[in-house]
Design an enzyme around this catalytic site. Structure first.
Site, PDB file in Angstrom:
ATOM      1  N   ASP A   1       8.932  -6.634   3.498  1.00  0.00           N
ATOM      2  CA  ASP A   1       8.875  -6.136   4.861  1.00  0.00           C
ATOM      3  C   ASP A   1      10.210  -5.453   5.127  1.00  0.00           C
ATOM      4  O   ASP A   1      11.271  -6.028   4.873  1.00  0.00           O
ATOM      5  CB  ASP A   1       8.617  -7.262   5.874  1.00  0.00           C
ATOM      6  CG  ASP A   1       8.209  -6.661   7.209  1.00  0.00           C
ATOM      7  OD1 ASP A   1       7.293  -5.808   7.218  1.00  0.00           O
ATOM      8  OD2 ASP A   1       8.812  -6.992   8.243  1.00  0.00           O
TER       9      ASP A   1
ATOM     10  N   HIS B   1      18.890  -0.703   0.958  1.00  0.00           N
ATOM     11  CA  HIS B   1      18.488  -2.052   1.381  1.00  0.00           C
ATOM     12  C   HIS B   1      17.496  -2.647   0.384  1.00  0.00           C
ATOM     13  O   HIS B   1      17.570  -3.802   0.022  1.00  0.00           O
ATOM     14  CB  HIS B   1      17.878  -1.966   2.787  1.00  0.00           C
ATOM     15  CG  HIS B   1      16.801  -0.910   2.920  1.00  0.00           C
ATOM     16  ND1 HIS B   1      17.001   0.405   2.545  1.00  0.00           N
ATOM     17  CD2 HIS B   1      15.507  -0.979   3.321  1.00  0.00           C
ATOM     18  CE1 HIS B   1      15.895   1.093   2.748  1.00  0.00           C
ATOM     19  NE2 HIS B   1      14.970   0.280   3.209  1.00  0.00           N
TER      20      HIS B   1
ATOM     21  N   PHE C   1      10.795   8.920   2.205  1.00  0.00           N
ATOM     22  CA  PHE C   1       9.675   8.733   3.123  1.00  0.00           C
ATOM     23  C   PHE C   1      10.192   8.151   4.446  1.00  0.00           C
ATOM     24  O   PHE C   1      11.378   7.818   4.579  1.00  0.00           O
ATOM     25  CB  PHE C   1       8.625   7.801   2.494  1.00  0.00           C
ATOM     26  CG  PHE C   1       9.094   6.383   2.311  1.00  0.00           C
ATOM     27  CD1 PHE C   1       9.920   6.039   1.255  1.00  0.00           C
ATOM     28  CD2 PHE C   1       8.707   5.388   3.205  1.00  0.00           C
ATOM     29  CE1 PHE C   1      10.359   4.725   1.090  1.00  0.00           C
ATOM     30  CE2 PHE C   1       9.118   4.071   3.045  1.00  0.00           C
ATOM     31  CZ  PHE C   1       9.953   3.743   1.990  1.00  0.00           C
ATOM     32  N   GLY C   2       9.279   8.034   5.382  1.00  0.00           N
ATOM     33  CA  GLY C   2       9.575   7.355   6.640  1.00  0.00           C
ATOM     34  C   GLY C   2      10.827   7.874   7.334  1.00  0.00           C
ATOM     35  O   GLY C   2      10.993   9.085   7.558  1.00  0.00           O
ATOM     36  N   TYR C   3      11.734   6.964   7.638  1.00  0.00           N
ATOM     37  CA  TYR C   3      12.952   7.302   8.386  1.00  0.00           C
ATOM     38  C   TYR C   3      14.063   7.880   7.508  1.00  0.00           C
ATOM     39  O   TYR C   3      15.164   8.119   8.005  1.00  0.00           O
ATOM     40  CB  TYR C   3      13.477   6.041   9.093  1.00  0.00           C
ATOM     41  CG  TYR C   3      12.530   5.441  10.119  1.00  0.00           C
ATOM     42  CD1 TYR C   3      12.340   6.042  11.361  1.00  0.00           C
ATOM     43  CD2 TYR C   3      11.831   4.255   9.857  1.00  0.00           C
ATOM     44  CE1 TYR C   3      11.483   5.487  12.306  1.00  0.00           C
ATOM     45  CE2 TYR C   3      10.970   3.694  10.801  1.00  0.00           C
ATOM     46  CZ  TYR C   3      10.808   4.313  12.021  1.00  0.00           C
ATOM     47  OH  TYR C   3       9.962   3.765  12.962  1.00  0.00           O
TER      48      TYR C   3
ATOM     49  N   GLY D   1       0.833  -1.190   0.000  1.00  0.00           N
ATOM     50  CA  GLY D   1       0.000   0.000   0.000  1.00  0.00           C
ATOM     51  C   GLY D   1       0.872   1.245   0.000  1.00  0.00           C
ATOM     52  O   GLY D   1       0.368   2.369   0.008  1.00  0.00           O
TER      53      GLY D   1
HETATM   54  P1  IMP Z   1       6.841  -1.716   6.246  1.00  0.00           P
HETATM   55  O1  IMP Z   1       7.807  -2.578   5.536  1.00  0.00           O
HETATM   56  O2  IMP Z   1       5.861  -1.113   5.289  1.00  0.00           O
HETATM   57  O3  IMP Z   1       6.188  -2.434   7.402  1.00  0.00           O
HETATM   58  O4  IMP Z   1       7.654  -0.487   6.797  1.00  0.00           O
HETATM   59  C1  IMP Z   1       8.050  -0.357   8.130  1.00  0.00           C
HETATM   60  C2  IMP Z   1       8.369   1.077   8.488  1.00  0.00           C
HETATM   61  O5  IMP Z   1       9.680   1.358   8.071  1.00  0.00           O
HETATM   62  C3  IMP Z   1       7.450   2.126   7.893  1.00  0.00           C
HETATM   63  O6  IMP Z   1       7.194   3.103   8.869  1.00  0.00           O
HETATM   64  C4  IMP Z   1       8.252   2.718   6.778  1.00  0.00           C
HETATM   65  O7  IMP Z   1       7.970   4.073   6.621  1.00  0.00           O
HETATM   66  C5  IMP Z   1       9.688   2.507   7.251  1.00  0.00           C
HETATM   67  N1  IMP Z   1      10.545   2.252   6.088  1.00  0.00           N
HETATM   68  C6  IMP Z   1      10.597   1.119   5.352  1.00  0.00           C
HETATM   69  N2  IMP Z   1      11.465   1.277   4.343  1.00  0.00           N
HETATM   70  C7  IMP Z   1      11.931   2.525   4.448  1.00  0.00           C
HETATM   71  C8  IMP Z   1      12.844   3.268   3.655  1.00  0.00           C
HETATM   72  O8  IMP Z   1      13.377   2.837   2.619  1.00  0.00           O
HETATM   73  N3  IMP Z   1      13.068   4.524   4.076  1.00  0.00           N
HETATM   74  C9  IMP Z   1      12.493   5.058   5.192  1.00  0.00           C
HETATM   75  N4  IMP Z   1      11.651   4.412   5.952  1.00  0.00           N
HETATM   76  C10 IMP Z   1      11.352   3.144   5.568  1.00  0.00           C
END
Ligand code: IMP
Length: 187
Positions: free
Chosen positions: A68, A172, A145-147, A12
Site C-alpha cells: 500500500d 519509497h 506513473f501516478g504522482y 493490479g
Molecule cells: P495504491 O498503493 O495502489 O493504493 O496506490 C495509491 C495511489 O498512489 C495510486 O493512485 C498510485 O498511482 C499512487 N502511487 C503509489 N505509488 C506511487 C509511485 O511510486 N509513484 C507515483 N504514484 C504512486
C-alpha cells in the site's frame, strides 16, 4: 536469499510490479497475482497492507506480499495519504498542484510512503519505506506513473517521472522492498 525462490506480489498495478521485479533483478522470481482483495478505508498504510496481505494469502495459499503506497503532504494534513488512489482518480496531478497554488518553501514538502505486507500463513510482517521531497510547480517527465510527474525527491532537480529508472535507487518502494529482501535472506 535462502529458502524462498519465488514469491507472489498481489497487485493490479503493472508499474508497481515492474519496479519491484527490477529491484529484485532475478535474485528472486516475483510473480504477479492480480487477485481482488478488499482494501479497508481510512486506516494507516500499515493496517491496509496487513489486511490485504492476509486476504491475499487466504486466496492464494502461498507466501505473498502486497504494497500500500501513497503521497502525503504535511501542509495539507498528510493529504491525500491512504486516499491517494481515490484522489488521483478524482483530482489528478493538476488538482494537487491547484491545492498548493501560492504555497512556497516548507509548505511544498511531500513524501511518498510505501508499506509492504508479507504473509506466509504463519505471520504477517510489514516493511516501510519513505522518500521525502517536494511537490514540483508543474508536471514534468513522462516515465513512471501516478504522482511521479509532480514529485521531486530531496537532493534532485528532476521529478520521479524525469528520473526514469533512476527512481529505483531512491524510491519509497525500493526502501520497503529492500527491507523485505533483508528479511527473506534469513527466512
Ligand atoms: P495504491 O498503493 O495502489 O493504493 O496506490 C495509491 C495511489 O498512489 C495510486 O493512485 C498510485 O498511482 C499512487 N502511487 C503509489 N505509488 C506511487 C509511485 O511510486 N509513484 C507515483 N504514484 C504512486
Amino acid at each position: 536469499m535462502a529458502a524462498i525462490k519465488e514469491l507472489y506480489f498481489c497487485t493490479g498495478n503493472r508499474h508497481k510490479f515492474n519496479e519491484v521485479a527490477e529491484f529484485f533483478n532475478g535474485k528472486l522470481k516475483v510473480i504477479q497475482a492480480d487477485i481482488d482483495v478488499d482494501e479497508p478505508r481510512g486506516e494507516s498504510f500499515e493496517e491496509i497492507a496487513k489486511s490485504c496481505a492476509k486476504q491475499a494469502y487466504k486466496k492464494l495459499k502461498k507466501p505473498v506480499f502486497v504494497e500500500d503506497a501513497g503521497l502525503a503532504i504535511p501542509s495539507l494534513g498528510g493529504f491525500p495519504g491512504t486516499y491517494s488512489a481515490w484522489v488521483f482518480k478524482k483530482l489528478g496531478n493538476d488538482g494537487i498542484l491547484k491545492l498548493l497554488e501560492g504555497k512556497t518553501g516548507a509548505r511544498l514538502a511531500a513524501e511518498f510512503v510505501s508499506c509492504i505486507g508479507f504473509c506466509d500463513g504463519k505471520a504477517i510482517k510489514t516493511f516501510n519505506g519513505i522518500c521525502k521531497g517536494i511537490i514540483a510547480p508543474n508536471c514534468r517527465g513522462n516515465a513512471g506513473f501516478g504522482y511521479d510527474p509532480i514529485f521531486q525527491p530531496a537532493g534532485h532537480n528532476e521529478t520521479f517521472a524525469e528520473l526514469g529508472s533512476g527512481k529505483l535507487a531512491i524510491s519509497h518502494r525500493s526502501i520497503a522492498v529492500g527491507a523485505l529482501q533483508k528479511y527473506l535472506r534469513d527466512y
